[in-house]
Scaffold this motif. Sequence first.
Motif, mmCIF file in Angstrom:
data_model
loop_
_atom_site.group_PDB
_atom_site.id
_atom_site.type_symbol
_atom_site.label_atom_id
_atom_site.label_comp_id
_atom_site.label_asym_id
_atom_site.label_seq_id
_atom_site.Cartn_x
_atom_site.Cartn_y
_atom_site.Cartn_z
ATOM 1 N N GLN A 11 0.882 -1.362 -0.041
ATOM 2 C CA GLN A 11 -0.162 -0.051 0.076
ATOM 3 C C GLN A 11 0.891 1.339 -0.113
ATOM 4 N N ARG A 12 2.110 1.189 0.564
ATOM 5 C CA ARG A 12 2.754 2.386 0.825
ATOM 6 C C ARG A 12 3.549 2.693 -0.410
ATOM 7 N N GLN A 13 3.812 1.825 -1.188
ATOM 8 C CA GLN A 13 4.327 1.828 -2.560
ATOM 9 C C GLN A 13 3.208 2.753 -3.609
ATOM 10 N N ILE A 14 2.058 2.139 -3.368
ATOM 11 C CA ILE A 14 1.140 2.570 -4.363
ATOM 12 C C ILE A 14 0.511 4.118 -3.884
ATOM 13 N N ALA A 15 0.558 4.165 -2.513
ATOM 14 C CA ALA A 15 0.272 5.492 -2.112
ATOM 15 C C ALA A 15 1.032 6.635 -2.430
ATOM 16 N N GLY A 16 2.464 6.151 -2.544
ATOM 17 C CA GLY A 16 3.668 7.177 -2.927
ATOM 18 C C GLY A 16 3.350 7.696 -4.312
ATOM 19 N N GLU A 17 2.867 6.684 -5.251
ATOM 20 C CA GLU A 17 2.931 6.898 -6.560
ATOM 21 C C GLU A 17 1.540 7.896 -6.914
ATOM 22 N N LEU A 18 0.651 7.460 -6.183
ATOM 23 C CA LEU A 18 -0.648 8.449 -6.237
ATOM 24 C C LEU A 18 -0.469 9.816 -5.768
ATOM 25 N N TYR A 19 0.210 9.705 -4.600
ATOM 26 C CA TYR A 19 0.273 10.992 -4.055
ATOM 27 C C TYR A 19 1.189 12.030 -4.806
ATOM 28 N N GLU A 20 2.130 11.279 -5.647
ATOM 29 C CA GLU A 20 2.754 12.218 -6.585
ATOM 30 C C GLU A 20 2.079 12.992 -7.583
ATOM 31 N N LEU A 21 0.906 12.381 -8.027
ATOM 32 C CA LEU A 21 0.055 12.955 -8.913
ATOM 33 C C LEU A 21 -0.762 14.058 -8.339
ATOM 34 N N ALA A 22 -0.804 14.006 -7.018
ATOM 35 C CA ALA A 22 -1.637 15.229 -6.567
ATOM 36 C C ALA A 22 -0.884 16.281 -5.728
ATOM 37 N N LYS A 23 0.093 15.777 -5.251
ATOM 38 C CA LYS A 23 0.899 16.773 -4.482
ATOM 39 C C LYS A 23 1.108 18.096 -5.015
ATOM 40 N N ASP A 24 1.445 18.438 -6.110
ATOM 41 C CA ASP A 24 1.674 19.708 -6.664
ATOM 42 C C ASP A 24 0.454 20.278 -7.412
ATOM 43 N N LEU A 25 -0.497 19.733 -7.506
ATOM 44 C CA LEU A 25 -1.700 20.554 -7.824
ATOM 45 C C LEU A 25 -2.175 21.555 -7.099
ATOM 46 N N PRO A 26 -2.585 22.656 -7.841
ATOM 47 C CA PRO A 26 -3.156 23.912 -6.884
ATOM 48 C C PRO A 26 -4.124 23.531 -5.953
ATOM 49 N N LEU A 27 -4.120 24.524 -4.707
ATOM 50 C CA LEU A 27 -5.092 24.415 -3.705
ATOM 51 C C LEU A 27 -6.295 25.098 -4.018
ATOM 52 N N ILE A 28 -7.374 24.243 -3.947
ATOM 53 C CA ILE A 28 -8.555 25.032 -3.987
ATOM 54 C C ILE A 28 -9.262 25.060 -2.561
ATOM 55 N N SER A 29 -9.545 26.170 -2.149
ATOM 56 C CA SER A 29 -10.025 26.213 -0.546
ATOM 57 C C SER A 29 -11.311 26.888 -0.661
ATOM 58 N N PRO A 30 -12.626 26.174 -0.798
ATOM 59 C CA PRO A 30 -13.787 26.989 -1.064
ATOM 60 C C PRO A 30 -14.555 27.129 0.203
#
Lengths: 467, 467, 467
Positions: A11-30
């Motif tokens: 799980q840790r390996q997969i979580a790391g791969e997925l997180y890479e795809l999200a971590k630099d996306l701009p923040l939306i704070s609605p």
Amino acid sequence: MTHLFPSDPTQRQIAGELYELAKDLPLISPHGHVDPALLADDTPFPDPARLFVVPDHYVTRMLASQGIPQSRLGVPSVDGSEVETDGRAIWRLLAANWKLFRGTPSRLWTEKVFSEVFGVDSTLSEVTADAIYDEISGKLNQPEFRPRALFTRFNIEVLATTESPLDELTSHAKLAADGWGSRVITTFRPDDLVDPEWAGWQNRVAALGELTGTDVGTYSGFLAALRSRRERFIAAGATSSDHGHPTAATLVLDDGEAAVLYRKALGGGADARDAEAFRAHMLVEFARMSLDDGLVMQLHPGSVRNHSLSLHHRHGRDVGGDIPSATEYVRGLRPLLDAYGDDPRLRIVLYTLDETTFTRELAPLAGVYPALYLGAPWWFLDSPEGLRRFREAVTETAGFYNTAGFADDTRAFCSIPARHDVARRVDAGFLARLVAEGRLPLDEAAETIADLAYHLPKRVFRLDRPA
Amino acid sequence: MTHLFPSDPTQRQIAGELYELAKDLPLISPHGHVDPALLADDTPFPDPARLFVVPDHYVTRMLASQGIPQSRLGVPSVDGSEVETDGRAIWRLLAANWKLFRGTPSRLWTEKVFSEVFGVDSTLSEVTADAIYDEISGKLNQPEFRPRALFTRFNIEVLATTESPLDELTSHAKLAADGWGSRVITTFRPDDLVDPEWAGWQNRVAALGELTGTDVGTYSGFLAALRSRRERFIAAGATSSDHGHPTAATLVLDDGEAAVLYRKALGGGADARDAEAFRAHMLVEFARMSLDDGLVMQLHPGSVRNHSLSLHHRHGRDVGGDIPSATEYVRGLRPLLDAYGDDPRLRIVLYTLDETTFTRELAPLAGVYPALYLGAPWWFLDSPEGLRRFREAVTETAGFYNTAGFADDTRAFCSIPARHDVARRVDAGFLARLVAEGRLPLDEAAETIADLAYHLPKRVFRLDRPA
Amino acid sequence: MTHLFPSDPTQRQIAGELYELAKDLPLISPHGHVDPALLADDTPFPDPARLFVVPDHYVTRMLASQGIPQSRLGVPSVDGSEVETDGRAIWRLLAANWKLFRGTPSRLWTEKVFSEVFGVDSTLSEVTADAIYDEISGKLNQPEFRPRALFTRFNIEVLATTESPLDELTSHAKLAADGWGSRVITTFRPDDLVDPEWAGWQNRVAALGELTGTDVGTYSGFLAALRSRRERFIAAGATSSDHGHPTAATLVLDDGEAAVLYRKALGGGADARDAEAFRAHMLVEFARMSLDDGLVMQLHPGSVRNHSLSLHHRHGRDVGGDIPSATEYVRGLRPLLDAYGDDPRLRIVLYTLDETTFTRELAPLAGVYPALYLGAPWWFLDSPEGLRRFREAVTETAGFYNTAGFADDTRAFCSIPARHDVARRVDAGFLARLVAEGRLPLDEAAETIADLAYHLPKRVFRLDRPA
């Protein structure tokens, strides 16, 4: 790097791969409570205590729970009693009691801010207190630590603040004049105008009349005044309204009944039941206004406000004395949903402080009504365990696409990226488990993590529409 | 192969061993809603949309929640409004919105049916929609895909359908004539005859009188007519009755009080409180009948039926608009349990839509009353996370042997093996955790998995008695 | 060694390290129901059935739930009906039905006692029943298996028993005379004197008057009598009072109102509402007494006592027929907390049988009020899953330091070390997950495990004060 991911290696390996795809996306704070003046004026933060302790009721209530009164923590008093003003003294109290925060999100957020914003990597303690205070203090005066610079560094795409209809939106006007109008937007929060039980209600209604030049002596005038403020808020960027009611009750009154109730309340004759009926009916009125003007309704019921009387008398509202209670949505929302639940123009984001409603009420409701979306785990639940339980509880019935993405809901500006990062990591961990257990292909999990982190909140809160 | 098992290697290894012991055991389906005509007539399924979408309210409500109305999904209307009839068009809508089902059991079940029943291994999408439609369509006309052939292939030992006492059981008669009488049995579900608030109640009571040749103008006649239908149902294989009440309230009235209430209801004068009292009392009457005739009572309270008025007006009952609500068992069941809770002839299987009752009410009740068993996680909870939470919540107080085994509760015939397989895998995973943490020896876990999958439901539902 | 630790290798390794730091710490048992005569008289335990089955309602209710009546298990009757007296016959029933306890804490505790106290490592079954019975029986007569020897071997530092104010504390006097006064202390539990609905209440109030030589015909006399017994209990080591109310309601009456209610109740005229008001008000009176005398209040509401009427009629109270129900704390405790919630002299330990209150009510309340601490998961929740869910639910809002440490709450003296060991292992596992996920440094987890196991309960229950 593996922070907050499951420790199971698969799980840790997969979580790391997925997180890479999200971590630099701009923040939306609605949905949040940052003071817009902070960004309008762009003045430096005063000191570490006033940045991390004084305005953060998560922090002050925990210290209070172990016998350190809010007055020693610098929380402003409303009864004239003395409060600590020495930032360093407040800071030392936090440091000496830092172990109280073990296992809490406040600790996670604070340490992330220390490390990622201020480059402080030592652990807070009585020994390190002064050095950390000095280091952060020193940076607060540098230009790159002023609010607008941090906003940009934090990669925030849009930040919604929350204002009463009585607010004249001067900070937002200044922000717009400076070209920041689409980055910092307002939210229409009319609670103080629809709750006859909130002290001073009649005065605020009168002020609404003056502000809008409307005769609020009649119910239709009151509605017209609210509509007029909504227009003004929309012009200041608002895409949503926000409603913090004691319960999720809704009620459809006809115009005559509503007018009678309004006059009774204006005259000071409304009892608790009348007040509840008025609030419940006003949610329906706001839904009707949304059909016309497109504001997304946010509803977060279920908090018993100002539970601690002594705290309320000494320090006023919103200082940590609000306690959740059991909340009912199924019968409460039915009148509103019967009226408008499948109108494609209506959109309601539902929050809860009562986790028991996740599987029992909220996911089933959001899983059938087009108007409904589930808001992020809120307040006491916006933590690693709370975020995880939310996904585990609602996904099987409501899926991912009836949820609205993360809302940081914070006053603490510097903690915004830390909070979003925690949510992204927890979502990555949850999706990783689905992948590891053969419940979702990796490529779909990859698309989903980006949707949750960025695309969904932008779409659900109608932030993707041309201004 | 490791599908749905925990990803921790120790647990996964043990789960695999345990699952091997359960996976080929015959399926016991003691509670479900398959139309018995399907197996009586053994006609081929019409097309993929009518197999996977139209009758499955889990699927149609999720699509509706994102703005695709049930009418476009072929759900029959009751108000004369037009509905889509082109199976391929419906199928394409499902395919185009397949991502809504990420993380849901509907997706798991559907993909298992695709793969294991129809040999389709590609993922549904707009690109693959037509090919999958054609492949499944082609197979539906082959003899080995007709219902009885699938029943045998699915290794179903016994399947219970659910009928009103007014049902003449003609499909079951045909099944019996064909030698299928012990494989497909009925269940006695009298809700439509004991709920005065359900429109048309008086007419149905009159029909009951005609069907049984009994004078249902008196309460004793009404009871006699119900007893007579129970006999007929038992002759058609029934071993249980099924009771879907709004609440778990029970009430012991004496014959005089009950008769007064019955007459009042028949005369149309029963208010909501009377109706609740009548339903509550009828549960006690059914318990008394069970003491004599041995039918296992199934009680599943707590659903607010037809929550979405517009859905109900357009499409009628059971189309996805039912929402759970908080349910109370401890005080509700007390009158019935005081009267018969330790009578060894009585057996009640309790279901819930309100997970909060698992540890607080249901496990403690089942852990002391001989009459009580806990039914499988039901409806919104018959999913990997729901099944797991059920075992985690109830086992420590009620053990495994006060639970009743899995119930698929489905209308979707082809999904039956997939649903049971999910339950067997989740139970294997839960037991594997107990073994891995030193809480249960492997040999006992091995005996337990077979009990949960096969022996317990057979025994609890009295399916092990000679016909 | 790795018993109950997570099976993930990273977490298991850390859990083992943490557990090493806690496993040999002395046991603090601030809340339990061991008969003090056991230790005062130090007579040998009679036989295995009377040690493991007869007095343990966790065990007898589970067997009863599968149709073995309590009378066959030796549970004393109150209606004169016959009960089994042959210890070996009772033991064989347990053995033959041992599989009912798979996955339950009763099984874990029993096997730990078998193994660690009696050196029995074979699994209980019909085959091994007699041999295990004989082996344990043989040891019970040896001096090192007498209660005081076991107390020392168990490394118990202090054990609190629980007595009615009417108890003359003769066992505690004998213990004090033998130098055991600070090791075995009492707890003041006045439920039978403040609940007018409990049969015989007036007689017990009269007995209180006699015991204290006080005129309890007046309300002020009643309060004085209770104060006098508290003094006596404190002299016998008590540091806390214990309150098992149906609800968490509190109520502030003035002296006149309270006196009226008291007289009405004494006269037998109190209805259910009056009784609830009286109990609610008495909690406030006890809080006031605590301000003066320092007893920590324990409040555990929410049990529907004697749910099974037939069980109650045959075997009396506390034999397994109590069932939890939904419990409300936020509004219930408000009057008491408004009055004294931030008085540093007041300390209240809150327990619950309703897990839904962990995140929604209890953690937020304990996370703001200085007076409040959260008691250990209680009764149906003092199990591996229950203990884990407690930490996962409350830590993020209340931290570790608003919790009170483990309370074994047991009558079963020999199971005390096993129960504490389970709690220490589960806490080690929870902390290990925090460490493995980067949420807490190892050195702080190490300090925390020792606090939870030993230092916190000692401090919270004021057991660290000089006698």
